[in-house]
Design a protein around this motif. Structure first.
Motif: not given
Lengths: 669, 210
Positions: A565-566, A604-605
């Motif tokens: 994600x991201x 997750x970023x």
């Protein structure tokens, strides 16, 4: 950023005023007779006096080596004749000379000696001087907090004494406070203080002092982007300066002029002014000033795209500033060097410079320092008011008592008691404040040490890990291209041979050889791939992890899933390699020890925050009970995580699974 | 006659390929280049029917070279001949104009088949490369599924949040640090593409995640 040097001049003027003024023209006439007295056969107080005069004479001419020579000569005589008054002043003067020779450690020792004696003998003028010189020393070493402490002590002494001779020092003290506030980037407040100093008239060395004040104010206005006001004050300082004949002040004025032209973007004029200033600073071997001006010149050259010259001056400035512990200038020169390296395309060097810059600028613009300076200033103001209130209350009490005239004894008793109480209160306050400051100081220092240690650890770890990865890339490439190519070609020949000699297809020896060559080439490819997957370099971390998952899942024992994600943008290359190694190691652990059937890897970023989770449904483990191999594996993960400034947490439940979480704050552009 | 150019920095490889083609009189090796620069220079005045291109070259990236050759010449077929078998690389090679992908540990028949197929305007992937692409396809398929897969811890935390516990309480219950719980919560918000815990719980309920 600049001009802490002015401060030195304020203190210089103290030296002149404190002792009797010794005019230079008179000195030249008298010098021979003074020397005669100084070197008399049986030296006494007069000889000491003569040496002091000689010392002052050379000091005023900026010949600090000679001044030091006379200090050293007079010291043993003063000790012998046991003249406390003279001895303490010699200590003080020696300290000043060392300060001007930029030998701060020696300076500190002598000034402390003088300060101790001044306190013992209640020698207020000398004590004020000592406070100011100590403030100057702290200032030179970028320790603004201590500087402000000393200055407020000096201001308090002056304001509390009603001695008109001491009051003439007030403009200097206000100037000092203003100047230091400017050094702490509080320009408006600084200007207010220095303007307060400008109001005073007819104090010794006034003209030179006014030049300094106007220059300071001009600089502050430039910092505040008010170039009109800056020009006004700069011009005023030039007028005062034209009446002076002081070469060092001249260089300061030129430096400010350069700074002004830089602010209005007239680079050639700015450069010319700086270069003239630099020439003077160089000729009088004023290293402090020299490094600041060289730093300014380097910046201008860089703006003018003359990178070679920029680098030359930046290096000169850097060398001096480092030896003088001038953190701000050091950081600034590293910044220029970084930019130059960047322009040259030498990114490795640029990175190094950037790290150095960070190291120095972090320690110099420490927010804590700024905060505590403001705090100390507030404390000082507060105390002043409280003192006033206390004095008022005291006089009120006495008036009332006088009016009542009931009991003389009561009056005296009350007065004594309240005075005593007041003094005890003051004493208590004072000691408490000192202790607080000392505690805060110690804490700050400890933090600094910790910070530096950590930096050092990271740097050494970084170079180790980087070296390792470079080596791996090289070996993988050699294996892949060299060995891999060789085996492939052998296989090609075998394949052709088989075609040309069909009879070989039935030869078991040939078949065996063929198979072995085949598996050897596969093996080489596998090893090279594990060492450094090409996809990781060419396409990126996510694809590399995805393929790692694919090949693990293809084995059917462990189903591995990747969720991201991201993560649209690639991270920087070395971070990607590091994260890949971490995930490789964790998946290896899961395959070897966890007896899991499923694993999830999740990225997750959000902005700079990156959280990576590796979770399995295996039988979990207890950190204390793990075998050495797992421990080594986890240790390598831990060291890589801390290399990236991350935080690793292991959350394992028996018979349920393990969740490993890593949090990073990336400083990517 | 099919004219063939080999681009590979390993001199033995072109010898090997030449050996394999011995006796096939309709194929001819017109040259062998050891670097990208040399190849680009050679291709200025030579027009091979097919290029066997290694993607790891000493001076430039083989995928970039493929793109450059494709820009200059639309007709020449480019067949990757390399020892790297990674889905991402294969995909990109084809995207930049490659006509096929062959691994160096091929059999003689495979090489000849690959050249024939590619010359006839088909795409050829060696068996192992094909396998890699299929694996990739499976994982792409997984990723396309609309609801994200929650980790075990995420499920637990979501459940506890739904039951009305706050971060510190959950931390206590799961023997984790509040910081860890907060990170899981932030990750959940991002995964489910919502801004508040309330919206997250509603989404989770609607999609039967709890």
């Amino acid at each position: 950023m600049r001009n802490k040097y002015y401060f030195g001049y304020y203190v210089l003027s103290f030296l002149l005023t404190c002792s009797s003024v010794f005019s230079q023209t008179v000195a030249q006439r008298k010098i021979d007779s003074v020397i005669a007295i100084a070197f008399m056969k049986n030296p006494d107080t007069n000889a000491v006096k003569a040496f002091s005069e000689l010392q002052r004479y050379h000091f005023n001419l900026g010949q600090y080596d000679s001044a030091l020579y006379y200090c050293n000569l007079s010291l043993p005589i003063a000790q012998k004749v046991n003249n406390v008054d003279k001895l303490s002043r010699i200590y003080y003067n020696t300290g000043l000379v060392y300060t001007n020779l930029t030998r701060y450690d020696s300076a500190k020792i002598y000034i402390n000696k003088a300060m101790k004696m001044a306190k013992e003998n209640l020698d207020t003028p000398l004590l004020i001087n000592c406070y100011n010189s100590s403030a100057l020393l702290s200032n030179y070493q970028s320790d603004f907090k201590t500087a402000v402490q000393y200055m407020t002590s000096a201001a308090r002494l002056i304001e509390n004494s009603n001695n008109p001779e001491l009051l003439i020092f007030l403009p200097q003290t206000y100037g000092n406070i203003g100047h230091n506030l400017m050094a702490e980037n509080q320009f408006e407040k600084g200007i207010a203080y220095e303007k307060k100093a400008l109001v005073f008239k007819k104090y010794p060395d006034e003209q030179r002092y006014r030049v300094m004040l106007h220059l300071d104010i001009a600089d502050a206005y430039i910092k505040l982007n008010n170039t009109t006001q800056a020009k006004l004050h700069l011009d005023t300082s030039k007028i005062y300066n034209s009446q002076l004949n002081n070469i060092q002040v001249e260089s300061l004025v030129l430096n400010s002029e350069g700074y002004y032209y830089e602010a209005v973007n007239n680079l050639p004029a700015s450069l010319a002014a700086y270069l003239r200033a630099y020439k003077i600073a160089d000729s009088v071997t004023n290293d402090y000033l020299k490094s600041e001006i060289a730093d300014n010149i380097a910046k201008i050259y860089f703006k003018m795209n003359n990178h070679a010259m920029a680098e030359k001056y930046a290096i000169t400035s850097n060398n001096i500033a480092k030896s003088l512990h001038n953190l701000k200038v050091t950081a600034s020169t590293y910044e220029t060097l970084k930019k130059v390296a960047f322009e040259k395309g030498d990114f490795k060097k640029a990175l190094f410079m950037s790290e150095q810059q960070k190291l120095y600028s972090d320690s110099s613009t420490n927010i804590e320092t700024q905060k505590s300076t403001v705090y100390l200033e507030a404390l000082y103001e507060n105390e002043k008011k409280e003192n006033e209130i206390a004095v008022l209350t005291l006089s009120n009490t006495s008036k009332e008592l006088a009016v009542l005239k009931t009991n003389r004894l009561l009056l005296i008793g009350g007065l004594t008691a309240s005075t005593l109480l007041f003094m005890m209160g003051l004493l208590y306050r004072n000691s408490r404040q000192k202790r607080l400051i000392a505690e805060k100081d110690a804490m700050l220092q400890q933090e600094q040490v910790k910070f530096l240690e950590r930096q050092q650890q990271i740097v050494s770890l970084q170079s180790m890990v980087n070296g390792q990865e470079t080596e791996r890339t090289r070996i993988a490439k050699d294996l892949h291209d060299g060995f891999g190519g060789l085996f492939s070609t052998i296989k090609m020949y075998f394949s052709t041979l088989q075609y040309e000699q069909p009879i070989l297809k039935d030869d078991p020896l040939f078949i065996k050889s063929y198979e072995l060559v085949n598996s050897a080439s596969e093996e080489v490819r596998r090893i090279a791939h594990n060492m450094m997957p090409e996809v990781l370099i060419k396409i990126g971390l996510l694809q590399a992890v995805q393929e790692l998952c694919n090949s693990i899942s293809a084995g059917k024992l462990l189903l591995t899933k990747l969720q991201t994600y991201g993560m649209e943008k690639r991270l920087n290359a070395s971070t990607e390699v590091m994260l890949f190694r971490i995930i490789q190691e964790l998946l290896n652990n899961i395959i070897k020890h966890a007896k899991a059937t499923e694993a999830i890897i999740q990225f997750n970023k959000e902005d700079n925050r990156l959280s990576i989770i590796v979770e399995d449904n295996g039988h979990g483990f207890n950190l204390q009970e793990t075998d050495n191999k797992t421990k080594a594996g986890l240790a390598s993960v831990q060291s890589r995580v801390s290399y990236l400034n991350g935080k690793l947490s292991i959350d394992s439940q028996k018979e349920t699974g393990t969740t490993i979480m890593m949090d990073f704050l990336l400083n990517e552009p | 006659m099919i004219q063939i150019l080999i681009i590979d920095d390993h001199p033995l490889v072109s010898d090997g390929v030449a050996a394999m083609m011995k006796g096939l009189d309709y194929m001819q090796i017109m040259g062998a280049c050891k670097s990208g620069k040399e190849a680009l220079f050679f291709l200025k005045d030579h027009f091979p029917d097919i290029i066997l291109l290694d993607i790891s070259l000493p001076d430039m990236d083989g995928i970039d070279l493929c793109e450059q050759i494709r820009k200059q010449n639309k007709k020449t077929k480019i067949l990757g001949l390399t020892s790297t078998n990674e889905a991402g690389i294969i995909r990109q090679f084809l995207a930049k104009g490659g006509n096929g992908y062959l691994l160096k540990n091929m059999e003689r028949d495979e090489l000849i088949m690959a050249i024939d197929e590619v010359i006839n305007d088909k795409i050829y992937l060696s068996k192992a490369a094909n396998q890699k692409i299929l694996e990739q396809y499976q994982s792409v398929n997984d990723a396309v599924k609309s609801t994200p897969v929650l980790t075990r811890r995420e499920k637990e935390i979501l459940q506890l949040l739904y039951e009305g516990f706050n971060g510190p309480q959950i931390a206590e219950q799961l023997f984790l640090s509040p910081f860890t719980i907060e990170t899981h919560r932030k990750n959940l918000l991002q995964k489910l593409n919502v801004n508040t815990t309330q919206l997250m719980l509603r989404y989770a309920k609607e999609n039967k995640l709890i």
